[in-house]
Scaffold this motif. Structure first.
Motif, PDB file in Angstrom:
ATOM      1  N   THR A 355       6.609  -2.714   0.780  1.00 12.48           N
ATOM      2  CA  THR A 355       6.721  -1.594   1.709  1.00 12.48           C
ATOM      3  C   THR A 355       5.324  -1.145   2.124  1.00 12.48           C
ATOM      4  N   ILE A 356       5.112  -1.072   3.426  1.00 12.80           N
ATOM      5  CA  ILE A 356       3.905  -0.434   3.951  1.00 12.80           C
ATOM      6  C   ILE A 356       4.245   1.032   4.137  1.00 12.80           C
ATOM      7  N   LEU A 357       3.615   1.885   3.335  1.00 19.58           N
ATOM      8  CA  LEU A 357       3.806   3.323   3.464  1.00 19.58           C
ATOM      9  C   LEU A 357       2.587   3.877   4.191  1.00 19.58           C
ATOM     10  N   THR A 358       2.817   4.546   5.308  1.00 17.73           N
ATOM     11  CA  THR A 358       1.687   5.115   6.046  1.00 17.73           C
ATOM     12  C   THR A 358       1.935   6.577   6.370  1.00 17.73           C
ATOM     13  N   LYS A 388       8.752  -3.935   4.795  1.00 15.87           N
ATOM     14  CA  LYS A 388       9.307  -2.795   5.506  1.00 15.87           C
ATOM     15  C   LYS A 388       8.199  -1.764   5.735  1.00 15.87           C
ATOM     16  N   ILE A 389       8.296  -0.993   6.816  1.00 15.28           N
ATOM     17  CA  ILE A 389       7.329   0.078   7.074  1.00 15.28           C
ATOM     18  C   ILE A 389       8.026   1.423   6.982  1.00 15.28           C
ATOM     19  N   TRP A 416      11.339   0.076  11.792  1.00 12.09           N
ATOM     20  CA  TRP A 416      10.599   1.006  10.926  1.00 12.09           C
ATOM     21  C   TRP A 416      11.541   2.104  10.417  1.00 12.09           C
ATOM     22  N   ILE A 417      11.158   2.711   9.311  1.00 10.03           N
ATOM     23  CA  ILE A 417      11.786   3.959   8.880  1.00 10.03           C
ATOM     24  C   ILE A 417      10.795   5.064   9.220  1.00 10.03           C
TER      25      ILE A 417
END
Length: 479
Positions: A355-358, A388-389, A416-417
């Motif tokens: 997961t890419i958490l930004t 997943k982002i 994206w979420i």
């Protein structure tokens, strides 16, 4: 007979009382009716601890009832931009006579330490000129036997200096000047031919240098803290930068070792804690979060220091709490926030491989540049690789419409979420005594990009989009 026995006892008591504290009489020409200052080295700082106004004869006395810690002290001129170095140790009642027009004529009365210091400075002045001439001659040569001879002479002079220092240390091992000499010398690795088989193994020289790096230097002796940065402060930096393996466990082990010895000395403890806390407050590498959290938990959380201000305590505590929840290798805190339809989306609900958490701000120019790049990588590569982002838009100056407009302008950021972190939600959490998401993830600047694994453990943080891709590709190749 009784009187003869009692009299020396009284005299000794009087002498002990007379020598209490410090008393440094200074004659500093050509200054008259002007204020001079007494300070000392403290790494890269020069704290002033006393001052005195010289009389018409250029004389004044620094005086105090409490002895000063040993080290290299500075008698600064009225303008404070120039100074005379003096050694201060056990003998703190002496006289300095100096003329700034003739610095080579400076002399001390009743101070053997400073007599030795002056002798060493003269010795090094002579040797320094000789070494400079040899270096200049070597620089102008183009090899040959003369060059070899000059190099040998240069080495011989360096060895003479080392021998001078070693002789002084042997004669007076606890002398303040001996401690300075220990700081000036680094370990000399024995020749390879003296080792079994006549050669080193691949790490022997490194281990020898590291094992002997602190020979003669004691971390309970605060005299070394009152020295120029080039002697003690920079030596610590070199040790951690070049000899300690760059990982949290290794750094923590070395810090604890130093602070363990320093614990019996208040000043050395202060010096090291300030140095380490300052160094790791602003991290250079991702793994340094664990170092700062360890410093806080071990040395600040349940302890108080009279030298640490309430502001300093708050700064260290706030920073530690910001880092605790997102140490690399730990599970990230869950995030529950609404998407554009108002439905609550959970970070932990997704089960993708990575997961890419930004965290980003819809009004931030750099964020507006970075998010389309993340989307390009996601659509072209990451999506097919099981990434997943999860994007947290933090409300600042904009509104929810600012956020949705940006998403719509970029094709909806499909796949994206996207969730919205309103100011009201942040206030709701903090009013309830719950850390906000910005604090939990130590989001000081945006965009902030984290990489999480399948179990939502933090693989890496504060990344660029390029770094995120490099790590993902590397992880995918690793069995």
């Amino acid at each position: 007979m009784k009187k003869l026995i009692a009299l020396p006892t009284l005299l000794i008591a009087a002498m002990v009382f007379a020598q209490a504290g410090y008393e440094i009489k200074v004659t500093l020409k050509p200054f008259a009716n002007q204020t001079i200052y007494l300070g000392h080295y403290a790494g890269k700082q020069y704290p002033i601890i006393d001052s005195v106004r010289l009389n018409a004869a250029s004389t004044g006395t620094f005086k105090g009832t409490k002895k000063l810690g040993g080290g290299i002290y500075l008698i600064a001129y009225p303008s404070k931009n120039k100074f005379i170095e003096v050694l201060l140790d056990k003998q703190q009642h002496f006289t300095v006579i100096a003329d700034t027009l003739y610095p080579q004529q400076t002399k001390f009365l009743n101070s053997p330490d400073n007599d030795q210091f002056l002798a060493y400075q003269k010795y090094m002045s002579d040797k320094g000129r000789l070494l400079d001439s040899l270096r200049t001659a070597l620089k102008n040569m183009k090899g040959g036997t003369d060059s070899i001879a000059l190099s040998a002479r240069q080495l011989a002079v360096s060895n003479e200096i080392t021998a001078y220092r070693k002789a002084a240390i042997k004669k007076s091992p606890d002398n303040i000047l001996s401690q300075l000499f220990h700081l000036m010398e680094e370990p000399k690795i024995p020749p390879a031919e003296k080792q079994p088989g006549g050669r080193y193994d691949s790490t022997w020289a490194y281990r020898y240098f590291k094992d002997h790096y602190w020979d003669g230097i004691n971390f309970w002796d605060d005299r070394v803290t009152r020295t120029p940065a080039s002697l003690f402060d920079d030596r610590i930096d070199k040790y951690f930068n070049t000899l300690v393996y760059p990982a949290a466990d290794s750094v923590i082990k070395e810090m604890d070792w130093m602070l363990g010895y320093a614990s019996i000395n208040k000043e050395m403890t202060r010096y090291l804690l300030v140095k380490f806390a300052t160094r790791y407050l602003s991290m250079k590498y991702m793994w340094e979060d664990a170092v700062f959290v360890h410093l806080y938990q071990q040395y600040f959380a349940n302890k108080t220091y009279d030298w640490l201000t309430p502001e300093g305590t708050k700064l260290i505590t706030d920073r530690a709490y910001s880092l605790m929840a997102n140490i690399m290798g730990n599970k990230a805190e869950n995030i529950d926030l609404p998407d554009s339809s108002g439905a609550i989306q959970s970070l932990y609900k997704d089960t993708s491989k990575f997961t890419i958490l930004t965290f980003w701000d819809p009004t931030c120019g750099h964020c507006k540049e970075t998010l389309p790049l993340l989307d390009s990588m996601y659509q072209a590569k990451w999506k097919a690789q099981g990434v997943k982002i999860f994007a947290v838009a933090k409300e600042t100056e904009g509104t929810k419409k600012t956020w949705t407009d940006f998403i719509n302008q970029h094709g909806g950021l499909k796949g994206w979420i996207n969730v919205y972190y309103a100011k009201s939600e942040e206030k709701k959490r903090t009013d309830a005594g719950i850390p906000g998401y910005s604090q939990l993830f130590d989001v000081q600047v945006v965009p902030a990009i984290f990489l999480l694994d399948h179990d939502k453990r933090i693989v890496a943080k504060k990344l660029t989009w390029q770094q995120a891709d490099e790590i993902i590709q590397l992880k995918l190749k690793t069995p």
